[in-house]
Design an enzyme around this catalytic site. Structure first.
Site, short mmCIF file in Angstrom:
data_model
loop_
_atom_site.label_atom_id
_atom_site.label_comp_id
_atom_site.label_asym_id
_atom_site.label_seq_id
_atom_site.Cartn_x
_atom_site.Cartn_y
_atom_site.Cartn_z
N GLU A 1 -1.02 -8.12 5.60
CA GLU A 1 -0.60 -8.35 7.49
C GLU A 1 -2.05 -8.76 7.95
O GLU A 1 -1.68 -8.17 9.25
CB GLU A 1 0.23 -7.31 7.28
N HIS B 1 -3.35 -5.05 1.93
CA HIS B 1 -2.85 -5.90 3.09
C HIS B 1 -2.53 -6.96 3.07
O HIS B 1 -3.62 -7.49 4.24
CB HIS B 1 -3.01 -4.57 3.71
N CYS C 1 1.06 -1.04 0.43
CA CYS C 1 0.05 0.13 -0.05
C CYS C 1 0.85 1.26 0.32
O CYS C 1 1.91 1.72 -0.95
CB CYS C 1 -1.16 0.28 1.28
N1 GLN Z 1 -3.72 6.44 1.20
C1 GLN Z 1 -2.28 6.18 1.56
C2 GLN Z 1 -1.10 7.07 1.14
O1 GLN Z 1 -1.40 7.48 -0.14
C3 GLN Z 1 -1.88 4.97 1.36
C4 GLN Z 1 -3.11 3.92 2.05
C5 GLN Z 1 -2.47 2.53 2.78
O2 GLN Z 1 -1.33 2.18 3.29
N2 GLN Z 1 -3.53 1.99 3.81
O3 GLN Z 1 -0.12 6.82 1.24
#
Ligand code: GLN
Length: 196
Positions: free
Chosen positions: A172, A170, A79
């Site tokens: 995890e 994610h 992410c």
């Molecule tokens: N929206 C976040 C970003 O732009 C990422 C979201 C996440 O890691 N769950 O950094």
């Protein structure tokens, strides 16, 4: 050489990655400073907020991570971690480590309240892998050396280029350890290469 795996510990889902690795029998450590990167055979960059993580890290730390990527150390970004590793970020000129030739669109799955869990078919891993998406980025462009590993509704959400693995979601935050185990396979391969 011992298998030392780090989890970038500045902000975000750090404990959850450490817990997943510990369930796989790996004693990983949170890394907060660039000097703590020495000797690692792999590093996970967790989800959280990419802007916050980059500001806490600072330029010198990000440059060290770029060197590790170039040196072939396995890196796994989930992410926000994927955003940090991407070569390009749609709609913004600031980029970070640039270790994988993809363009990502931030917050492509909408707001925090639009978070969802689904199952994905992941190449070489299984067709029922649970995945949690939270304000997730999508991969909107891949260079020729990037291998797509999973899609959600037609959009690539997991990819790999050599020693760099990224997921929009994610793993995890689920009980399923198969994606972490896949990353450990990359780490094992790297260790064998550097030992030769
Ligand atoms: N929206 C976040 C970003 O732009 C990422 C979201 C996440 O890691 N769950 O950094």
């Amino acid at each position: 050489m011992t298998t030392e795996i780090g989890v970038l510990g500045l902000q975000g889902a750090v404990r959850e990655h450490l817990a997943a690795l510990s369930r796989l029998g790996i004693a990983a450590r949170a890394v907060k400073r660039s000097a703590e990167l020495d000797g690692l055979s792999g590093l996970i960059l967790p989800g959280g907020e990419s802007t916050a993580i980059s500001l806490l890290a600072g330029e010198g730390f990000l440059a060290r991570l770029r060197e590790m990527a170039d040196a072939g150390v396995p890196l796994f970004g989930t992410c926000a971690g994927m955003i940090l590793l991407a070569r390009e970020i749609a709609g913004q000129s600031i980029t970070y480590i640039q270790a994988i030739d993809i363009t990502v669109a931030r917050n492509a799955t909408g707001r925090q309240v639009d978070s969802f869990e689904t199952t994905l078919s992941v190449d070489g891993i299984g067709d029922d892998v649970p995945a949690v998406f939270i304000r997730a980025p999508y991969i909107t462009r891949m260079g020729p050396e990037v291998q797509p590993l999973a899609r959600h509704e037609g959009t690539v959400v997991m990819a790999q280029q050599g020693n760099v693995l990224v997921t929009s979601f994610h793993p995890e935050l689920t009980d399923d350890l198969r994606i972490h185990r896949y990353f450990l396979g990359m780490v094992e391969k790297y260790r064998q290469e550097v030992q030769q």
